[in-house]
Scaffold this motif. Structure first.
Motif, PDB file in Angstrom:
ATOM      1  N   ALA A   1       0.831  -1.208   0.000  1.00 17.17           N
ATOM      2  CA  ALA A   1       0.000   0.000   0.000  1.00 17.17           C
ATOM      3  C   ALA A   1       0.864   1.255   0.000  1.00 17.17           C
ATOM      4  CB  ALA A   1      -0.925  -0.005   1.217  1.00 17.17           C
ATOM      5  N   LEU A   2       1.901   1.272   0.810  1.00 16.58           N
ATOM      6  CA  LEU A   2       2.782   2.440   0.854  1.00 16.58           C
ATOM      7  C   LEU A   2       3.495   2.655  -0.478  1.00 16.58           C
ATOM      8  CD1 LEU A   2       4.358   2.083   4.417  1.00 16.58           C
ATOM      9  CD2 LEU A   2       2.668   3.748   3.653  1.00 16.58           C
ATOM     10  N   MET A   3       3.929   1.577  -1.107  1.00 15.97           N
ATOM     11  CA  MET A   3       4.609   1.710  -2.401  1.00 15.97           C
ATOM     12  C   MET A   3       3.647   2.218  -3.478  1.00 15.97           C
ATOM     13  SD  MET A   3       7.695   1.083  -1.762  1.00 15.97           S
ATOM     14  CE  MET A   3       8.422   0.958  -3.373  1.00 15.97           C
ATOM     15  N   ASN A   4       2.406   1.775  -3.435  1.00 17.27           N
ATOM     16  CA  ASN A   4       1.436   2.262  -4.425  1.00 17.27           C
ATOM     17  C   ASN A   4       1.070   3.720  -4.200  1.00 17.27           C
ATOM     18  OD1 ASN A   4       1.315  -0.106  -5.845  1.00 17.27           O
ATOM     19  ND2 ASN A   4      -0.446  -0.900  -4.733  1.00 17.27           N
ATOM     20  N   PHE A   5       1.048   4.166  -2.959  1.00 15.60           N
ATOM     21  CA  PHE A   5       0.689   5.547  -2.668  1.00 15.60           C
ATOM     22  C   PHE A   5       1.826   6.516  -2.947  1.00 15.60           C
ATOM     23  CE2 PHE A   5      -2.491   3.703   0.474  1.00 15.60           C
ATOM     24  CZ  PHE A   5      -3.513   3.765  -0.450  1.00 15.60           C
TER      25      PHE A   5
ATOM     26  N   ASP B   1       3.625   6.677  -5.658  1.00 15.47           N
ATOM     27  CA  ASP B   1       3.475   7.110  -7.041  1.00 15.47           C
ATOM     28  C   ASP B   1       4.796   7.565  -7.651  1.00 15.47           C
ATOM     29  OD1 ASP B   1       1.734   9.584  -8.940  1.00 15.47           O
ATOM     30  OD2 ASP B   1       1.900   7.440  -9.307  1.00 15.47           O
ATOM     31  N   ARG B   2       5.791   6.677  -7.613  1.00 15.93           N
ATOM     32  CA  ARG B   2       7.087   6.965  -8.217  1.00 15.93           C
ATOM     33  C   ARG B   2       7.241   6.144  -9.488  1.00 15.93           C
ATOM     34  NH1 ARG B   2      11.164   5.714  -3.475  1.00 15.93           N
ATOM     35  NH2 ARG B   2      11.033   3.829  -4.669  1.00 15.93           N
ATOM     36  N   PRO B   3       8.100   6.595 -10.407  1.00 17.57           N
ATOM     37  CA  PRO B   3       8.338   5.777 -11.593  1.00 17.57           C
ATOM     38  C   PRO B   3       9.162   4.548 -11.242  1.00 17.57           C
ATOM     39  CG  PRO B   3       9.770   7.684 -11.607  1.00 17.57           C
ATOM     40  CD  PRO B   3       8.831   7.848 -10.436  1.00 17.57           C
ATOM     41  N   GLU B   4       9.039   3.514 -12.046  1.00 17.46           N
ATOM     42  CA  GLU B   4       9.820   2.295 -11.839  1.00 17.46           C
ATOM     43  C   GLU B   4      11.280   2.571 -12.158  1.00 17.46           C
ATOM     44  OE1 GLU B   4       8.676  -0.629 -10.668  1.00 17.46           O
ATOM     45  OE2 GLU B   4       6.746   0.339 -10.369  1.00 17.46           O
ATOM     46  N   GLU B   5      12.152   1.618 -11.851  1.00 16.77           N
ATOM     47  CA  GLU B   5      13.588   1.801 -12.025  1.00 16.77           C
ATOM     48  C   GLU B   5      13.953   2.131 -13.463  1.00 16.77           C
ATOM     49  OE1 GLU B   5      15.592  -1.621 -10.479  1.00 16.77           O
ATOM     50  OE2 GLU B   5      14.690  -1.388  -8.522  1.00 16.77           O
ATOM     51  N   GLY B   6      13.395   1.444 -14.445  1.00 20.39           N
ATOM     52  CA  GLY B   6      13.735   1.665 -15.838  1.00 20.39           C
ATOM     53  C   GLY B   6      13.043   2.861 -16.456  1.00 20.39           C
ATOM     54  N   GLU B   7      11.980   3.347 -15.846  1.00 20.05           N
ATOM     55  CA  GLU B   7      11.202   4.437 -16.405  1.00 20.05           C
ATOM     56  C   GLU B   7      11.906   5.783 -16.285  1.00 20.05           C
ATOM     57  OE1 GLU B   7       7.278   4.623 -14.835  1.00 20.05           O
ATOM     58  OE2 GLU B   7       6.822   2.550 -15.307  1.00 20.05           O
ATOM     59  N   GLU B   8      12.744   5.954 -15.276  1.00 21.60           N
ATOM     60  CA  GLU B   8      13.383   7.244 -15.053  1.00 21.60           C
ATOM     61  C   GLU B   8      14.277   7.639 -16.223  1.00 21.60           C
ATOM     62  OE1 GLU B   8      15.394   7.119 -11.341  1.00 21.60           O
ATOM     63  OE2 GLU B   8      13.539   6.991 -10.187  1.00 21.60           O
ATOM     64  N   ALA B   9      14.984   6.681 -16.800  1.00 22.89           N
ATOM     65  CA  ALA B   9      15.886   6.979 -17.902  1.00 22.89           C
ATOM     66  C   ALA B   9      15.120   7.235 -19.201  1.00 22.89           C
ATOM     67  CB  ALA B   9      16.859   5.827 -18.098  1.00 22.89           C
ATOM     68  N   GLN B  10      13.936   6.698 -19.341  1.00 24.88           N
ATOM     69  CA  GLN B  10      13.200   6.811 -20.591  1.00 24.88           C
ATOM     70  C   GLN B  10      12.456   8.130 -20.734  1.00 24.88           C
ATOM     71  OE1 GLN B  10      10.650   3.426 -20.654  1.00 24.88           O
ATOM     72  NE2 GLN B  10      12.319   1.958 -20.937  1.00 24.88           N
ATOM     73  N   GLN B  11      12.065   8.726 -19.654  1.00 23.39           N
ATOM     74  CA  GLN B  11      11.279   9.953 -19.749  1.00 23.39           C
ATOM     75  C   GLN B  11      11.673  10.916 -18.639  1.00 23.39           C
ATOM     76  OE1 GLN B  11       7.181   9.003 -19.222  1.00 23.39           O
ATOM     77  NE2 GLN B  11       7.486   7.890 -17.326  1.00 23.39           N
ATOM     78  N   ASP B  12      11.403  12.179 -18.899  1.00 24.66           N
ATOM     79  CA  ASP B  12      11.648  13.173 -17.857  1.00 24.66           C
ATOM     80  C   ASP B  12      10.557  13.042 -16.821  1.00 24.66           C
ATOM     81  OD1 ASP B  12      13.856  14.175 -19.137  1.00 24.66           O
ATOM     82  OD2 ASP B  12      12.693  15.625 -20.304  1.00 24.66           O
ATOM     83  N   TYR B  13      10.976  12.902 -15.581  1.00 27.33           N
ATOM     84  CA  TYR B  13      10.008  12.723 -14.499  1.00 27.33           C
ATOM     85  C   TYR B  13       9.909  14.034 -13.743  1.00 27.33           C
ATOM     86  CZ  TYR B  13       7.715  11.109 -10.311  1.00 27.33           C
ATOM     87  OH  TYR B  13       6.837  10.947  -9.266  1.00 27.33           O
ATOM     88  N   THR B  14       8.754  14.636 -13.791  1.00 26.54           N
ATOM     89  CA  THR B  14       8.512  15.838 -13.016  1.00 26.54           C
ATOM     90  C   THR B  14       7.575  15.481 -11.885  1.00 26.54           C
ATOM     91  OG1 THR B  14       6.697  16.422 -14.475  1.00 26.54           O
ATOM     92  CG2 THR B  14       8.838  17.396 -14.972  1.00 26.54           C
ATOM     93  N   PRO B  15       7.937  15.872 -10.687  1.00 27.04           N
ATOM     94  CA  PRO B  15       7.075  15.534  -9.547  1.00 27.04           C
ATOM     95  C   PRO B  15       5.690  16.150  -9.715  1.00 27.04           C
ATOM     96  CG  PRO B  15       9.192  16.389  -8.804  1.00 27.04           C
ATOM     97  CD  PRO B  15       9.131  16.580 -10.294  1.00 27.04           C
ATOM     98  N   VAL B  16       4.697  15.395  -9.363  1.00 24.37           N
ATOM     99  CA  VAL B  16       3.320  15.876  -9.400  1.00 24.37           C
ATOM    100  C   VAL B  16       2.769  15.869  -7.985  1.00 24.37           C
ATOM    101  CG1 VAL B  16       2.865  15.130 -11.760  1.00 24.37           C
ATOM    102  CG2 VAL B  16       2.434  13.580  -9.871  1.00 24.37           C
ATOM    103  N   LYS B  17       1.785  16.683  -7.791  1.00 22.40           N
ATOM    104  CA  LYS B  17       1.161  16.743  -6.481  1.00 22.40           C
ATOM    105  C   LYS B  17       0.469  15.418  -6.196  1.00 22.40           C
ATOM    106  CE  LYS B  17      -2.008  19.444  -3.705  1.00 22.40           C
ATOM    107  NZ  LYS B  17      -2.926  20.563  -3.660  1.00 22.40           N
ATOM    108  N   PRO B  18       0.750  14.812  -5.035  1.00 18.71           N
ATOM    109  CA  PRO B  18       0.118  13.519  -4.732  1.00 18.71           C
ATOM    110  C   PRO B  18      -1.403  13.652  -4.667  1.00 18.71           C
ATOM    111  CG  PRO B  18       1.717  14.124  -3.041  1.00 18.71           C
ATOM    112  CD  PRO B  18       1.615  15.264  -3.991  1.00 18.71           C
ATOM    113  N   ARG B  19      -2.061  12.671  -5.210  1.00 19.86           N
ATOM    114  CA  ARG B  19      -3.527  12.668  -5.152  1.00 19.86           C
ATOM    115  C   ARG B  19      -3.971  11.422  -4.400  1.00 19.86           C
ATOM    116  NH1 ARG B  19      -1.706  11.729 -10.212  1.00 19.86           N
ATOM    117  NH2 ARG B  19      -2.263   9.717 -11.107  1.00 19.86           N
TER     118      ARG B  19
END
Length: 142
Positions: A60-64, A66-84
């Motif tokens: 539950a904590l990992m799902n809440f 809302d971070r990108p997976e290990e391989g996703e960070e290199a593929q796209q620019d990750y900009t933090p979003v407001k948690p919902r």
């Protein structure tokens, strides 16, 4: 790490911490002159509830988070979003926790109860933490 190894690791740590806590509480009660008998009884359903509850809590904590997976960070620019807040996910986890607790309590009378002294709890905790190091935290060979 794969999911099965992650879940095993989570349950392993939770049970090791449980046995360490039981040992510390048992010693404290013994040294203060209290009755240690209630702290020497461990029901198998309690161990199941601890393991399943720890896995569910971490999931539950990992799902809440809302971070990108290990391989996703290199593929796209990750900009933090407001948690919902996802009320559907929260409700699902609450229902799962209730199911685990009800199943564990229903099995309480059917499953065995073990009598474990504080010293044995400490030994089980030590085995758990040593096993954690040997099994899960070893370095991968290249």
């Amino acid at each position: 790490m794969n999911k099965a190894k992650n879940y095993t690791l989570i349950a392993w740590i939770a049970l090791s911490m449980f046995f360490l806590t039981q040992a510390i509480i048992g010693w404290f009660v013994t040294f203060t002159g209290g009755d240690v008998a209630p702290f020497e009884k461990v029901n198998l359903s309690t161990l199941i509830i601890i393991a399943a509850g720890a896995i569910l809590l971490v999931e539950a904590l990992m799902n809440f988070m809302d971070r990108p997976e290990e391989g996703e960070e290199a593929q796209q620019d990750y900009t933090p979003v407001k948690p919902r807040i996802d009320l559907k996910s929260i409700l699902l986890y609450v229902v799962l926790v209730v199911v685990i607790l009800v199943a564990g309590l229903a099995l309480r009378s059917a499953l065995p109860v073990f009598s474990i002294s504080p010293w044995v709890n400490l030994i089980l905790a030590a085995i758990g933490f040593i096993g954690l190091k040997l099994i899960f935290l070893r370095k991968k060979r290249s």
